[in-house]
Design a protein around this motif. Structure first.
Motif, PDB file in Angstrom:
ATOM      1  N   TRP A 123     114.162  -7.920  29.001  1.00  0.00           N
ATOM      2  CA  TRP A 123     114.846  -7.739  30.274  1.00  0.00           C
ATOM      3  C   TRP A 123     116.442  -7.482  29.692  1.00  0.00           C
ATOM      4  N   VAL A 124     116.861  -8.202  28.681  1.00  0.00           N
ATOM      5  CA  VAL A 124     118.407  -7.561  28.117  1.00  0.00           C
ATOM      6  C   VAL A 124     118.266  -6.057  27.760  1.00  0.00           C
ATOM      7  N   SER A 125     117.079  -5.581  27.089  1.00  0.00           N
ATOM      8  CA  SER A 125     117.002  -4.217  26.625  1.00  0.00           C
ATOM      9  C   SER A 125     117.082  -3.340  27.880  1.00  0.00           C
ATOM     10  N   LEU A 126     116.379  -3.712  29.126  1.00  0.00           N
ATOM     11  CA  LEU A 126     116.086  -2.858  30.236  1.00  0.00           C
ATOM     12  C   LEU A 126     117.551  -2.911  30.809  1.00  0.00           C
ATOM     13  N   ARG A 127     118.277  -4.121  31.069  1.00  0.00           N
ATOM     14  CA  ARG A 127     119.372  -3.812  31.591  1.00  0.00           C
ATOM     15  C   ARG A 127     120.495  -3.033  30.931  1.00  0.00           C
TER      16      ARG A 127
END
Length: 267
Positions: A123-127
């Motif tokens: 999720w952090v990577s996609l954000r």
């Protein structure tokens, strides 16, 4: 509505992705509250420093002979990714354990703490990827990019962000108070990195006795990596070194984060 069990346990990737889907469902409702920190902040810095202050900075050896706007554009994206990743890995992680306790709810299902952690990093990577692409496109309109290396700058920013997020997530997993420890992290970690890790000026301007603080900063390695793929001036061996430092930091952070997640969530 009656829920009928299929009798199947989802795989590791699917379990991690379920966490991403949950975060996305929340984000779709509250994205406006995150708009400034994830998108507008680096763009405002780009306008203020690159076009405003930068108009008074002459191209010279300190900027590699480039206009100041082109010099700071890659580093501003990396710096913003670092800040967003750290923010996403402090209070939200602590909340999962202590306040909302959704981590406890998730791991009461067949989803393991390790899969939950994997979902967090996904999720952090996609954000970071989403905000990085938006920044890159708008910066293109300002003429901030020299070449198509801007695409790799986005990837360098994502890598730098998750490399910082991993140890911070481990740190948050060992936090049991109200998060007062995070104040020191932001005050003595994030802010000094932002100012003195080569984002706004070369670290050669820092006294040699203090320059090692920049060398050990993951943000400096990310800045060098980002500038190298679009502005050049960084040797291939040095690029591999910067890449290796970020990957190693991420691996070590994941190791400890996974350890502390299991310690805290498995009874």
């Amino acid at each position: 509505m009656m829920v009928v069990s299929t009798g199947r346990v989802v795989g590791s990737w699917r379990a991690a992705w379920l966490r991403v889907e949950g975060s996305w469902a929340w984000y779709r409702r509250y994205w406006k509250s995150n708009l400034y920190s994830s998108g507008l902040q680096p763009l405002l810095f780009l306008v203020a420093m690159g076009l405003g202050f930068g108009s008074q900075v002459k191209a010279g050896p300190a900027t590699g002979g480039l206009p100041y706007l082109e010099y700071i554009a890659p580093a501003l994206l990396v710096s913003a990714s670092m800040q967003s990743a750290v923010s996403e890995s402090t209070y939200p992680v602590l909340s999962g354990f202590k306040w909302q306790k959704d981590y406890l709810a998730v791991t009461a299902t067949p989803v393991t703490p390790g899969q939950l952690l994997g979902g967090h990093f996904l999720w952090v990577s996609l954000r970071l990827l989403l905000s990085g692409v938006v920044y890159a496109l708008i910066a293109l309109a300002f003429g901030a990019w020299l070449n198509a290396g801007a695409i790799l700058v986005v990837l360098a920013a994502v890598l730098t962000g998750v490399a910082c997020a991993a140890p911070v997530t481990a740190f948050a997993a060992t936090t049991y108070d109200e998060g007062t420890r995070f104040n020191g992290l932001f005050r003595f970690g994030v802010i000094p990195m932002t100012l003195f890790a080569g984002t706004f000026f070369p670290i050669e301007q820092i006294p040699l006795a203090l320059r090692w603080l920049a060398w050990i900063s993951p943000l400096w390695h990310g800045n060098q990596l980002a500038r190298g793929v679009t502005l050049g001036g960084v040797s291939p061996l040095a690029m591999l070194g910067h890449l290796g430092v970020l990957v190693a930091l991420f691996a070590v952070g994941v190791f400890f984060a996974r350890k502390y997640f299991y310690r805290r969530l498995v009874i």
